[in-house]
Design an enzyme around this catalytic site. Structure first.
Site, short mmCIF file in Angstrom:
data_model
loop_
_atom_site.label_atom_id
_atom_site.label_comp_id
_atom_site.label_asym_id
_atom_site.label_seq_id
_atom_site.Cartn_x
_atom_site.Cartn_y
_atom_site.Cartn_z
N ASN A 236 0.82 -1.22 0.00
CA ASN A 236 0.00 0.00 0.00
C ASN A 236 0.85 1.26 0.00
OD1 ASN A 236 -2.51 -1.26 -0.10
ND2 ASN A 236 -2.53 -1.60 2.12
N TYR B 111 7.34 -12.04 11.71
CA TYR B 111 8.02 -10.74 11.70
C TYR B 111 9.21 -10.76 10.73
CZ TYR B 111 10.41 -6.63 13.74
OH TYR B 111 11.03 -5.42 13.95
P1 NAD Z 1 6.24 0.12 18.30
O1 NAD Z 1 5.46 -1.13 18.48
O2 NAD Z 1 6.39 1.04 19.45
O3 NAD Z 1 5.65 0.97 17.09
C1 NAD Z 1 5.00 0.43 15.98
C2 NAD Z 1 3.82 1.33 15.65
O4 NAD Z 1 3.12 0.82 14.50
C3 NAD Z 1 2.78 1.39 16.78
O5 NAD Z 1 2.40 2.73 17.01
C4 NAD Z 1 1.62 0.57 16.25
O6 NAD Z 1 0.38 0.95 16.80
C5 NAD Z 1 1.74 0.82 14.76
N1 NAD Z 1 1.11 -0.24 13.95
C6 NAD Z 1 1.26 -1.57 14.08
N2 NAD Z 1 0.54 -2.21 13.14
C7 NAD Z 1 -0.07 -1.25 12.40
C8 NAD Z 1 -0.96 -1.27 11.29
N3 NAD Z 1 -1.37 -2.43 10.74
N4 NAD Z 1 -1.40 -0.09 10.78
C9 NAD Z 1 -1.01 1.09 11.33
N5 NAD Z 1 -0.17 1.17 12.39
C10 NAD Z 1 0.29 0.01 12.91
O7 NAD Z 1 7.67 -0.33 17.74
P2 NAD Z 1 8.98 0.53 17.44
O8 NAD Z 1 10.06 0.01 18.28
O9 NAD Z 1 8.67 1.97 17.48
O10 NAD Z 1 9.28 0.09 15.94
C11 NAD Z 1 9.02 0.93 14.84
C12 NAD Z 1 9.50 0.25 13.56
O11 NAD Z 1 10.91 0.02 13.62
C13 NAD Z 1 8.84 -1.11 13.29
O12 NAD Z 1 8.60 -1.24 11.91
C14 NAD Z 1 9.90 -2.10 13.72
O13 NAD Z 1 9.80 -3.31 13.03
C15 NAD Z 1 11.19 -1.35 13.38
N6 NAD Z 1 12.31 -1.81 14.22
C16 NAD Z 1 12.40 -1.43 15.54
C17 NAD Z 1 13.44 -1.92 16.32
C18 NAD Z 1 13.60 -1.52 17.76
O14 NAD Z 1 14.49 -2.05 18.42
N7 NAD Z 1 12.82 -0.62 18.29
C19 NAD Z 1 14.38 -2.79 15.76
C20 NAD Z 1 14.23 -3.17 14.43
C21 NAD Z 1 13.20 -2.66 13.66
#
Ligand code: NAD
Ligand code: UDP
Length: 312
Positions: free
Chosen positions: A100, A146
């Protein structure tokens, strides 16, 4: 100054909310899209009075139409506990979310950055992990929803770039921590800090000899901004993480010391497919983005501990 219009999916989450802060501070207009699965309004409530900030409740598995200059695609639960809660939804979020958002980027000719992950390397047999390593992922394991979702998203990004000239950027994020992690997030840094502050047992899974390399959230946001601004033909994937590696037991001991907690360390079973070691090779980020992390673990943990003290 040119004011850009930027869409941040997952903007009410831990990383996304810090990214929204930074983009607004730089004078941009930000549209934050989130379905609040793991994110919370609390993370962005301080932005609601800013006329250049817009909040939209939407699920990225459904198409979305808007006109923006840049898209940061972060929507996806990141904690193993949360992404395994509804595994089918997790892979749908990564794959359909990517389709999307890439379709949108293609139509409006926006630059689009994908928040990928070190989990594309699985339980890595090459250490530290370089971007050229293909990884070691169990496609039917507990983490596959994931890991494979993020791998498929990378594939989609690369092919939209090759076939449709979409301007893509892929960042492989390594374990990141900081203020606004959810207290019940389930990831190791928030778990240990919350347990320590409440003088509860610190739950080390397995023998605690597995390693991770922890990056403070401000360093990650800096890396993402630099990647988005990088020359058009640099698409990544590029690792963004802190290469200082610690065992989980070392992390537990550090948290107990820094909080002055009376907590004891207890052992719990190691989850299936839990990677034994993880550390980024950041040569590429240094070369292409002139980026390296500036905040080391003790300093970052202190800031995070202060935050959790104020919320629990
Ligand atoms: P988080 O869970 O705090 O944030 C993810 C956000 O996405 C949340 O606000 C959630 O409500 C939203 N979300 C989930 N599914 C959704 C959907 N279908 N539609 C709309 N919103 C949706 O996690 P984060 O740590 O802030 O991670 C953010 C991104 O970074 C993610 O994509 C994650 O895979 C990536 N990431 C994070 C880390 C880390 O260590 N924090 C490491 C590797 C990758
Ligand atoms: N872990 C732990 N105790 C906890 C939470 C996690 O020992 O309360 C371990 C987990 O088994 C893993 C590491 O800490 O080896 C990092 O886990 P996290 O969920 O933060 O992220 P991962 O890197 O595994 O996705």
């Amino acid at each position: 100054m040119i004011r850009k219009k930027v869409l941040v999916t997952g903007g009410a989450g831990f990383v996304g909310s810090h990214l929204c802060d930074r983009l607004l501070k730089e004078g941009n207009e930000v549209v934050c899209l989130d379905n609040y699965f793991t994110g919370q309004k609390q993370n962005i409530v301080h932005l609601l009075n800013n006329p250049y900030f817009e909040l939209i409740r939407h699920d990225v598995t459904m198409p979305f139409f808007i006109e923006v200059d840049e898209i940061y695609n972060l929507a996806c639960p990141a904690s193993p506990v949360h992404y395994q809660y509804n595994a089918i939804k997790t892979i749908k979020t990564s794959v359909m979310g990517a389709v999307n958002m890439l379709g949108l980027a293609k139509r409006i000719r926006a630059r689009i950055l994908q928040a990928s992950t070190s989990e594309v390397y699985g339980d890595p047999q090459v250490h530290p992990q370089v971007e050229t390593y293909w990884g070691h992922v169990n496609p039917i394991g507990d983490r596959a929803c994931y890991d494979e979702g993020k791998r498929a998203a990378e594939t989609l990004f690369v092919n939209y770039h090759k076939q449709n000239n979409v301007k893509i950027k892929i960042v492989r994020i390594f374990n990141t921590y900081g203020p606004r992690m959810h207290p019940n997030d389930g990831r190791v840094v928030s778990n240990f800090i919350v347990q320590a502050l409440q003088n509860k047992d610190i739950t080390v899974y397995g023998d605690g000899q597995q390693t991770r390399s922890f990056q403070y959230v401000d360093d990650l946001v800096e890396g993402m901004i630099r990647l988005m601004a990088s020359r058009e033909d640099f698409t990544g994937p590029v690792n963004i993480g802190n290469p200082n590696e610690f065992t989980i037991l070392e992390l537990a001991e550090k948290v107990i010391k820094l909080t002055g907690s009376k907590s004891k360390i207890v052992r719990m079973p190691l989850p299936a497919n839990d990677p034994m070691q993880r550390r980024p090779d950041i040569t590429l980020a240094k070369k292409e983005l002139d980026w390296q992390p500036g905040i080391q673990l003790n300093e970052g943990l202190m800031k995070t501990i202060d935050y959790f003290r104020s919320v629990i």
